[in-house]
Design a protein around this motif. Structure first.
Motif, mmCIF file in Angstrom:
data_model
loop_
_atom_site.group_PDB
_atom_site.id
_atom_site.type_symbol
_atom_site.label_atom_id
_atom_site.label_comp_id
_atom_site.label_asym_id
_atom_site.label_seq_id
_atom_site.Cartn_x
_atom_site.Cartn_y
_atom_site.Cartn_z
ATOM 1 N N GLY A 219 0.795 -1.227 0.000
ATOM 2 C CA GLY A 219 0.000 0.000 0.000
ATOM 3 C C GLY A 219 0.825 1.274 0.000
ATOM 4 O O GLY A 219 0.273 2.368 -0.097
ATOM 5 N N GLN A 220 2.154 1.172 0.112
ATOM 6 C CA GLN A 220 3.021 2.360 0.152
ATOM 7 C C GLN A 220 3.082 3.001 -1.238
ATOM 8 O O GLN A 220 3.023 2.307 -2.257
ATOM 9 C CB GLN A 220 4.420 1.886 0.583
ATOM 10 C CG GLN A 220 5.466 2.969 0.670
ATOM 11 C CD GLN A 220 6.810 2.370 1.127
ATOM 12 O OE1 GLN A 220 6.910 1.213 1.474
ATOM 13 N NE2 GLN A 220 7.841 3.183 1.103
ATOM 14 N N GLN A 221 3.224 4.328 -1.276
ATOM 15 C CA GLN A 221 3.401 4.994 -2.575
ATOM 16 C C GLN A 221 4.894 5.026 -2.886
ATOM 17 O O GLN A 221 5.690 5.505 -2.075
ATOM 18 C CB GLN A 221 2.833 6.416 -2.554
ATOM 19 C CG GLN A 221 2.737 6.987 -3.966
ATOM 20 C CD GLN A 221 2.150 8.381 -4.011
ATOM 21 O OE1 GLN A 221 2.005 9.024 -2.978
ATOM 22 N NE2 GLN A 221 1.830 8.852 -5.210
ATOM 23 N N ILE A 222 5.252 4.480 -4.063
ATOM 24 C CA ILE A 222 6.679 4.363 -4.403
ATOM 25 C C ILE A 222 6.962 5.090 -5.710
ATOM 26 O O ILE A 222 6.051 5.435 -6.452
ATOM 27 C CB ILE A 222 7.089 2.872 -4.537
ATOM 28 C CG1 ILE A 222 6.117 2.171 -5.501
ATOM 29 C CG2 ILE A 222 7.135 2.181 -3.202
ATOM 30 C CD1 ILE A 222 6.661 0.953 -6.108
ATOM 31 N N GLN A 223 8.264 5.274 -5.972
ATOM 32 C CA GLN A 223 8.669 5.959 -7.197
ATOM 33 C C GLN A 223 9.787 5.169 -7.869
ATOM 34 O O GLN A 223 10.683 4.653 -7.196
ATOM 35 C CB GLN A 223 9.178 7.362 -6.849
ATOM 36 C CG GLN A 223 9.561 8.160 -8.094
ATOM 37 C CD GLN A 223 10.097 9.543 -7.735
ATOM 38 O OE1 GLN A 223 10.760 9.714 -6.733
ATOM 39 N NE2 GLN A 223 9.800 10.525 -8.565
ATOM 40 N N PHE A 224 9.712 5.048 -9.215
ATOM 41 C CA PHE A 224 10.821 4.471 -9.999
ATOM 42 C C PHE A 224 11.688 5.636 -10.462
ATOM 43 O O PHE A 224 11.198 6.513 -11.174
ATOM 44 C CB PHE A 224 10.289 3.697 -11.218
ATOM 45 C CG PHE A 224 9.617 2.393 -10.868
ATOM 46 C CD1 PHE A 224 9.463 2.000 -9.549
ATOM 47 C CD2 PHE A 224 9.162 1.536 -11.860
ATOM 48 C CE1 PHE A 224 8.849 0.795 -9.216
ATOM 49 C CE2 PHE A 224 8.546 0.328 -11.547
ATOM 50 C CZ PHE A 224 8.390 -0.032 -10.221
ATOM 51 N N MET A 225 12.944 5.648 -10.067
ATOM 52 C CA MET A 225 13.756 6.863 -10.262
ATOM 53 C C MET A 225 14.144 7.131 -11.719
ATOM 54 O O MET A 225 14.247 8.276 -12.126
ATOM 55 C CB MET A 225 14.996 6.810 -9.372
ATOM 56 C CG MET A 225 14.634 6.946 -7.895
ATOM 57 S SD MET A 225 16.056 6.952 -6.792
ATOM 58 C CE MET A 225 16.590 8.639 -6.910
ATOM 59 N N PHE A 232 1.404 2.744 -6.568
ATOM 60 C CA PHE A 232 1.108 2.166 -5.257
ATOM 61 C C PHE A 232 1.535 0.706 -5.244
ATOM 62 O O PHE A 232 1.298 -0.003 -6.219
ATOM 63 C CB PHE A 232 -0.396 2.282 -4.939
ATOM 64 C CG PHE A 232 -0.786 3.661 -4.504
ATOM 65 C CD1 PHE A 232 -0.530 4.086 -3.199
ATOM 66 C CD2 PHE A 232 -1.380 4.539 -5.399
ATOM 67 C CE1 PHE A 232 -0.873 5.372 -2.801
ATOM 68 C CE2 PHE A 232 -1.724 5.829 -5.005
ATOM 69 C CZ PHE A 232 -1.465 6.237 -3.697
ATOM 70 N N ALA A 233 2.151 0.292 -4.162
ATOM 71 C CA ALA A 233 2.558 -1.110 -4.034
ATOM 72 C C ALA A 233 1.313 -1.924 -3.663
ATOM 73 O O ALA A 233 0.970 -2.042 -2.489
ATOM 74 C CB ALA A 233 3.631 -1.235 -2.962
#
Length: 598
Positions: A219-225, A232-233
């Motif tokens: 549920g964490q919000q992540i970023q691909f750099m 969202f995971a």
């Protein structure tokens, strides 16, 4: 973290990597008796048939050692030189590596190049001498070779046989004792390395990652750099034979991530995953976009199948992000695609997968590499030439540069002469020659990539009776004297057979292509001239003679002028036919260019 071990297996093709992975899975009880099968981690039929690993795989094992529970993450790597970038990312996700050497074949070129990759990443190397049960195994001699290569002690080399299960327990205890636990800070912001991705038609792209710092939660919000996109995971978990969802994956562990991404291009191998709200400052080093090395045109046999071929290629690209394609058209073949591949094996595999998985019969044109052309108008800005037809007009051309590679060949000393003459014939320059033992030699050449695209690998195996192993790495572009050779059939240029060749080889190769096409093109009702040309100058010619009806058969006796009249009439008809006639080129003709020496 102290009970986690991340390791990969590196080896030359066919040294028993997948079989050893099977034995490790058995020994740790990761697979049940029902699930057991040979090459368990190789999921494609193609991988099983050819005995090669095409996609890297990851699997988690649990093992009890001296009363403590340990988690072992095995990241399997492909063995072929075409997939070396994938290998480098898998190695970056580990702290240790099992270096497997076949006791009968000793150290090969790929073993050394993958070993250097592992040493650059400061991995702990555990040498394993595999196949010690074979009658042809030279245990002492090959152990000495490994000791010379690594500078380790002879006792550190573990004798094993993946087939019979010898030495598996020793390997497991060496993994736990010798490989250090992962380092990393659980309190820092999330930093995870993507080392692979697979496409699931129901859930989108599944990303495989290794957490270096911090943790990743469901549920964490992540970023691909690399792409800068946020997601969202939806699900995170660990990889066994099946996926096990978890609430959180912590520092040092390996897992999978599902975010519902539909485009495989958005997930790049080597990219860094971070938290979208408090991102990490540093990207993980070593990320690069995968660069295709070899280009070829892929066309449907029937032009009506073009859209179907496009759909098949897009689906294939979801599973293999290193495949690059753009639409192109050819006078001879109609509409198709210009595709970029990592190498010749990659091209073969894509072609085979199109036929098997999507039922597409395709025509592949002559493969070539990408060149840089410089015009007189702007001699500093390169024009990228992926297709011989993109080459500017010779009158406007300043120079052409082609990609060069550093080729490493390891062979028995008996075959040094024949391998050297093969490499010199392919415009190679020898830069180094090292005797590893009295029997085995390492040769290093600088040579053009274009020369190894055709039949180099097959011929190398032939002249060395199968004993030479070959590995290469790109070393940049160099100026070269290249000309575009066009093939003409019945006076019309067949653009799919055009090639960029070195001026010294152009006449010879043009002549050989003409001879090959002469055998393959079926005879018609009219003469078909087959010509090779550089610009307007014809450098070679063969003629496929016409099928002739014996028009003078009904003239028995009588005056010669009667026969001549009939022959002249036939000649006029043949001439008219040749003007409107169309020559069908069989699929074998396009493939034959690759096998000129047969």
């Amino acid at each position: 973290m102290k009970n986690i071990r991340n390791f990969c297996i590196i080896a030359h093709i066919d040294h028993g990597k997948s079989t050893l992975a099977d034995r490790l899975l058995d020994a740790t009880g990761t697979v049940t008796d029902r699930e057991k099968q040979a090459q368990l981690l190789d999921t494609m039929d193609l991988e099983r048939e050819r005995g090669i690993t095409i996609k890297s795989h990851a699997i988690q094992m649990e093992y009890v050692y001296k009363g403590e529970n340990y988690i072992l993450n095995l990241i399997d790597t492909p063995g072929h030189v075409d997939f070396s970038y994938e290998v480098s990312r898998s190695i970056a996700a580990c702290e240790g590596a099992l270096l497997i050497v076949d006791a009968a074949q000793s150290i090969q070129a790929q073993t050394i190049s993958n070993l250097y990759l592992a040493l650059e990443n400061d991995l702990e190397i555990i040498p394993v001498l595999n196949k010690v049960d074979l009658p042809s195994a030279n245990v002492e001699e090959v152990t000495d070779d490994i000791v010379d290569l690594l500078g380790c002690k002879a006792e550190e080399v573990i004798p094993a046989s993946a087939k019979t299960g010898i030495g598996i327990d020793e390997i497991l205890s060496a993994i736990i004792e010798r490989i250090p636990p992962p380092k990393g800070n659980p309190d820092e912001s999330l930093q995870a390395l993507i080392f692979d991705s697979v496409y699931n038609p129901f859930r989108g792209v599944e990303t495989y990652f290794r957490v270096l710092n911090g943790e990743i939660r469901k549920g964490q919000q992540i970023q691909f750099m690399a792409t800068g996109k946020n997601y969202f995971a939806d699900e995170v978990g660990t990889l066994r034979l099946k996926q096990f969802p978890r609430e959180v994956i912590k520092t040092g562990d390996v897992g999978y991530l599902i975010t519902g991404i539909k485009e495989a291009k958005e997930v790049k191998v080597g990219d860094t995953i971070t938290d979208a709200k408090s991102p990490t400052v540093n990207m993980i080093e070593g990320f690069e976009d995968v660069k295709p090395m070899v280009f070829a045109g892929i066309y449907p046999v029937d032009t009506e199948d073009y859209e179907e071929l496009r759909n098949s290629m897009e689906k294939l690209q979801l599973n293999d992000a290193s495949l690059v394609f753009t639409p192109e058209s050819s006078m001879a073949l109609g509409f198709g695609f210009r595709c970029g591949f990592l190498g010749m094996l990659h091209l073969e595999i894509i072609q085979e997968r199109l036929e098997r998985e999507f039922d597409m019969t395709v025509i592949t044109t002559v493969p070539n590499v990408s060149y840089h052309a410089f015009s007189n108008k702007d001699p500093e800005v390169p024009i990228l030439v992926n297709n011989p037809s993109d080459l500017p007009d010779p009158s406007k051309l300043n120079r052409v540069e082609e990609p060069y590679i550093k080729a490493t060949i390891i062979t028995k000393s008996d075959y040094v002469g024949s391998i050297m003459s093969l490499c010199i014939e392919k415009r190679g320059e020898i830069t180094n020659q090292t005797y590893l033992t009295t029997e085995r030699v390492e040769l290093t050449f600088d040579m053009p990539l274009a020369e190894i695209v055709f039949d180099f690998y097959d011929r190398l195996k032939t002249v060395s009776k199968g004993y030479a192993s070959f590995d290469y790495s790109p070393i940049g572009m160099r100026q070269s004297h290249l000309v575009k050779v066009d093939m003409l059939l019945n006076g019309n240029i067949v653009d799919a057979l055009s090639a960029l060749l070195h001026r010294d080889n152009a006449y010879d190769i043009g002549k050989r292509i003409c001879e090959k096409l002469h055998k393959l093109i079926p005879r018609q009702q009219f003469d078909i001239p087959i010509q090779a040309a550089i610009g307007a100058k014809i450098i070679a010619r063969e003629t496929v003679k016409a099928l002739r009806k014996d028009v003078t058969a009904k003239c028995y006796g009588g005056d010669i002028s009667r026969k001549r009249k009939l022959l002249e009439k036939q000649k006029k008809g043949k001439k008219r036919m040749r003007q409107v006639g169309n020559v069908e080129i069989p699929q074998e003709a396009f493939m034959a260019v690759l096998k000129l020496n047969d």
